[in-house]
Motif scaffolding. Structure first.
Motif, PDB file in Angstrom:
ATOM      1  N   GLY A 299       0.665  -1.054   0.018  1.00  0.00           N
ATOM      2  CA  GLY A 299      -0.239  -0.043  -0.113  1.00  0.00           C
ATOM      3  C   GLY A 299       0.882   1.200   0.077  1.00  0.00           C
ATOM      4  N   PRO A 300       0.214   2.382   0.410  1.00  0.00           N
ATOM      5  CA  PRO A 300       1.018   3.673   0.261  1.00  0.00           C
ATOM      6  C   PRO A 300       2.374   3.533   1.077  1.00  0.00           C
ATOM      7  N   LYS A 301       2.285   2.999   2.178  1.00  0.00           N
ATOM      8  CA  LYS A 301       3.443   3.020   3.186  1.00  0.00           C
ATOM      9  C   LYS A 301       4.468   2.492   2.608  1.00  0.00           C
ATOM     10  N   THR A 302       4.241   1.132   1.986  1.00  0.00           N
ATOM     11  CA  THR A 302       5.409   0.423   1.185  1.00  0.00           C
ATOM     12  C   THR A 302       5.854   1.164   0.140  1.00  0.00           C
ATOM     13  N   ILE A 303       5.078   1.777  -0.807  1.00  0.00           N
ATOM     14  CA  ILE A 303       5.491   2.427  -1.949  1.00  0.00           C
ATOM     15  C   ILE A 303       6.308   3.798  -1.555  1.00  0.00           C
ATOM     16  N   ARG A 304       5.828   4.326  -0.409  1.00  0.00           N
ATOM     17  CA  ARG A 304       6.476   5.730   0.016  1.00  0.00           C
ATOM     18  C   ARG A 304       7.684   5.247   0.629  1.00  0.00           C
ATOM     19  N   ALA A 305       8.209   4.381   1.099  1.00  0.00           N
ATOM     20  CA  ALA A 305       9.355   3.854   1.697  1.00  0.00           C
ATOM     21  C   ALA A 305      10.259   3.493   0.491  1.00  0.00           C
ATOM     22  N   LEU A 306      10.009   2.675  -0.591  1.00  0.00           N
ATOM     23  CA  LEU A 306      10.576   2.251  -1.739  1.00  0.00           C
ATOM     24  C   LEU A 306      10.918   3.760  -2.451  1.00  0.00           C
ATOM     25  N   ALA A 307       9.964   4.489  -2.583  1.00  0.00           N
ATOM     26  CA  ALA A 307      10.282   5.991  -3.364  1.00  0.00           C
ATOM     27  C   ALA A 307      11.474   6.638  -2.478  1.00  0.00           C
ATOM     28  N   LEU A 308      11.369   6.539  -1.229  1.00  0.00           N
ATOM     29  CA  LEU A 308      12.549   7.278  -0.457  1.00  0.00           C
ATOM     30  C   LEU A 308      13.684   6.554  -0.658  1.00  0.00           C
ATOM     31  N   MET A 309      13.922   5.308  -0.773  1.00  0.00           N
ATOM     32  CA  MET A 309      15.065   4.634  -1.008  1.00  0.00           C
ATOM     33  C   MET A 309      15.662   4.829  -2.517  1.00  0.00           C
ATOM     34  N   SER A 310      14.675   5.016  -3.334  1.00  0.00           N
ATOM     35  CA  SER A 310      15.178   5.288  -4.698  1.00  0.00           C
ATOM     36  C   SER A 310      15.630   6.698  -4.663  1.00  0.00           C
ATOM     37  N   ASP A 311      15.130   7.723  -3.866  1.00  0.00           N
ATOM     38  CA  ASP A 311      15.809   8.976  -3.894  1.00  0.00           C
ATOM     39  C   ASP A 311      17.214   8.986  -3.166  1.00  0.00           C
ATOM     40  N   LEU A 312      17.284   8.228  -2.080  1.00  0.00           N
ATOM     41  CA  LEU A 312      18.561   8.126  -1.341  1.00  0.00           C
ATOM     42  C   LEU A 312      19.532   7.340  -1.661  1.00  0.00           C
ATOM     43  N   ILE A 313      19.199   6.171  -2.341  1.00  0.00           N
ATOM     44  CA  ILE A 313      20.187   5.284  -2.701  1.00  0.00           C
ATOM     45  C   ILE A 313      20.738   5.707  -4.234  1.00  0.00           C
ATOM     46  N   TYR A 314      19.792   5.789  -5.196  1.00  0.00           N
ATOM     47  CA  TYR A 314      20.099   6.031  -6.429  1.00  0.00           C
ATOM     48  C   TYR A 314      19.906   7.358  -7.008  1.00  0.00           C
ATOM     49  N   ASN A 315      19.574   8.213  -6.186  1.00  0.00           N
ATOM     50  CA  ASN A 315      19.464   9.684  -6.413  1.00  0.00           C
ATOM     51  C   ASN A 315      18.550   9.842  -7.673  1.00  0.00           C
ATOM     52  N   GLU A 316      17.231   9.149  -7.537  1.00  0.00           N
ATOM     53  CA  GLU A 316      16.441   9.127  -8.475  1.00  0.00           C
ATOM     54  C   GLU A 316      14.945   9.683  -7.529  1.00  0.00           C
ATOM     55  N   PRO A 317      14.782  10.805  -7.616  1.00  0.00           N
ATOM     56  CA  PRO A 317      13.656  11.287  -6.731  1.00  0.00           C
ATOM     57  C   PRO A 317      12.225  11.397  -7.612  1.00  0.00           C
ATOM     58  N   PRO A 318      11.442  11.065  -6.872  1.00  0.00           N
ATOM     59  CA  PRO A 318       9.979  11.087  -7.665  1.00  0.00           C
ATOM     60  C   PRO A 318       9.243  12.558  -7.597  1.00  0.00           C
ATOM     61  N   SER A 319       8.425  12.744  -8.657  1.00  0.00           N
ATOM     62  CA  SER A 319       8.012  14.244  -8.481  1.00  0.00           C
ATOM     63  C   SER A 319       7.022  14.400  -7.215  1.00  0.00           C
ATOM     64  N   THR A 320       6.855  15.713  -6.921  1.00  0.00           N
ATOM     65  CA  THR A 320       6.142  16.244  -5.848  1.00  0.00           C
ATOM     66  C   THR A 320       5.141  17.275  -6.364  1.00  0.00           C
ATOM     67  N   ASN A 321       4.898  17.168  -7.626  1.00  0.00           N
ATOM     68  CA  ASN A 321       4.016  18.239  -7.974  1.00  0.00           C
ATOM     69  C   ASN A 321       2.600  17.536  -8.280  1.00  0.00           C
ATOM     70  N   ASP A 322       1.704  18.425  -7.817  1.00  0.00           N
ATOM     71  CA  ASP A 322       0.298  18.041  -7.851  1.00  0.00           C
ATOM     72  C   ASP A 322      -0.200  18.393  -9.109  1.00  0.00           C
ATOM     73  N   PRO A 323      -1.001  17.384  -9.947  1.00  0.00           N
ATOM     74  CA  PRO A 323      -1.385  17.662 -11.225  1.00  0.00           C
ATOM     75  C   PRO A 323      -2.473  18.474 -11.201  1.00  0.00           C
ATOM     76  N   VAL A 324      -2.619  19.452 -10.758  1.00  0.00           N
ATOM     77  CA  VAL A 324      -3.884  20.543 -10.987  1.00  0.00           C
ATOM     78  C   VAL A 324      -3.871  21.774 -12.099  1.00  0.00           C
ATOM     79  N   ASN A 325      -4.679  21.845 -12.667  1.00  0.00           N
ATOM     80  CA  ASN A 325      -4.931  23.093 -13.338  1.00  0.00           C
ATOM     81  C   ASN A 325      -6.622  23.220 -13.637  1.00  0.00           C
TER      82      ASN A 325
END
Length: 391
Positions: A299-325
């Protein structure tokens, strides 16, 4: 009108009075019958994948101009009308709360009634499950899903409408999907609502590398990931490793200056809480994101943890932009017959009955023959909607 996206509305309480619900059903049925005659059921499903068109339809039949109930009530109206009139050529499944979870059970009945083959039925079930996960796990915008509805035509054309709520901001956000949309890369083409400063947006084009890294991490030995995660968790709490007093840094260990650049979306779950879920992903060895999201417990917690590891270990950060217009304001359609809450003015029964009678008469004429149908559509284009100014 190939437009999918998100619409955001205030949370409202209350219910629709019986007399207004009856008007809404009759008016919805009349409009849908005209659309079937003119465009066919596939086009109806496509139109509802557009959040702005959905809002306009909602306003025309008399629902609140800015209410979260526009989703639940209008979808409920459409579901009842479609199942009571299967000759329209499309059905609406699911709904609010427990009805949202009944979509997999309703799909076999719907596909049998519409004459859809079993392969398409399986695709519908998978799409329903994946999209529910995407809008709650891959796009973490602090809105909790509580509504899920599937629109499907007799030709297997489908759309999905979901809604989430944010109790802190007292807002609801609606997510629209159409079958030709990519599940994982910029699926929301139109967004109307309030833009938030920070979300975890793994369905952005900017998150393409992060998605690949997350999938790779999900197939790694979980003990390796947990070691790094635990180190991050402890450092964020202000704790230091004993070896840090001996050497400034070690190869393969997390550096404090790198941590300071990491964006934390929400409080991190304890390492022990995600270890078991990471073990499940490791055992499954998911081949793609569909496989990963459909693993029980991911769920959200697992994917969030993996996203943090992606950023931390491999320097591949996910987007933080809210898709609004906000392409245009659909609320102007509230002036058709008014709204339940009296905005922009109370529903006028007499005006509503006149609109319904006119539409029903047009539909009757349209069913006589091609010539009469064209005359009826010309009548429809000349209908005048009365506007009122409220001070």
């Amino acid at each position: 009108m190939m437009l999918e996206g998100i619409s955001e509305l205030p949370l409202h309480q209350g219910h629709v009075p019986a007399w207004l619900a009856n008007i809404m059903k009759r008016l919805a049925k009349a409009i849908l019958e005209i659309m079937v005659e003119e465009f066919g059921p596939d086009k109806i499903v496509e139109r509802f994948s557009n959040p702005l068109w959905f809002q306009a339809f909602n306003n025309v039949i008399g629902m609140d101009w800015d209410s979260s109930g526009s989703t639940t009530v209008t979808t409920g109206i459409l579901k009842e009308v479609s199942w009571n009139n299967p000759d329209l050529g499309f059905l609406v499944l699911g709904g609010k709360g427990r009805y949202a979870r009944q979509v997999p059970e309703e799909i076999p009945y719907a596909t049998e009634l519409l004459g859809i083959n079993s392969d398409t039925s399986k695709l519908l079930e998978k799409a329903s499950r994946i999209i529910a996960k995407v809008d709650s796990v891959m796009l973490q915008d602090n809105y909790t899903l509580y509504h899920h509805a599937l629109f499907v035509s007799e030709n297997g054309v489908w759309a999905i409408i979901q809604q989430g709520m944010n109790l802190k901001h007292r807002m609801a956000r609606r997510y629209h999907w159409f079958q030709d949309t990519s599940f994982y890369e910029d699926p929301h083409k139109a967004v109307a609502g309030i833009k938030h400063d920070l979300v975890l947006n793994l369905v952005s084009r900017e998150s393409r590398k992060a998605r690949k890294t997350i999938l790779d991490l999900a197939k790694e030995n979980p003990n390796t990931i947990i070691n790094e995660y635990s180190s991050l968790f402890n450092k964020l709490k202000g704790q230091r490793e004993i070896l840090s007093y001996i050497t400034p840094s070690r190869t393969g260990r997390i550096k404090l200056e790198r941590i300071n650049k990491i964006i934390i979306y929400e409080p991190l779950p304890l390492p022990k809480h995600i270890l078991e879920k990471l073990r499940r992903t490791y055992e499954v060895q998911p081949g793609n994101l569909d496989d990963l999201l459909l693993i029980r417990g991911v769920g959200p917690k697992t994917i969030r943890a993996l996203a943090l590891m992606s950023d931390l270990i491999y320097n591949e950060p996910p987007s933080t932009n809210d898709p609004v217009n906000t392409p245009y304001d659909p609320f102007k359609y509230a002036y058709a017959i008014g709204g339940k809450d009296g905005v922009p003015y109370p529903v006028n029964k007499k005006d509503a009955e006149e609109v319904i009678a006119t539409l029903e008469d047009i539909i009757y004429s349209a069913k006589i023959g091609r010539k009469e149908k064209l005359l009826a559509m010309k009548k429809l284009s000349k209908i005048k909607i009365r506007f009122r100014i409220v001070y």
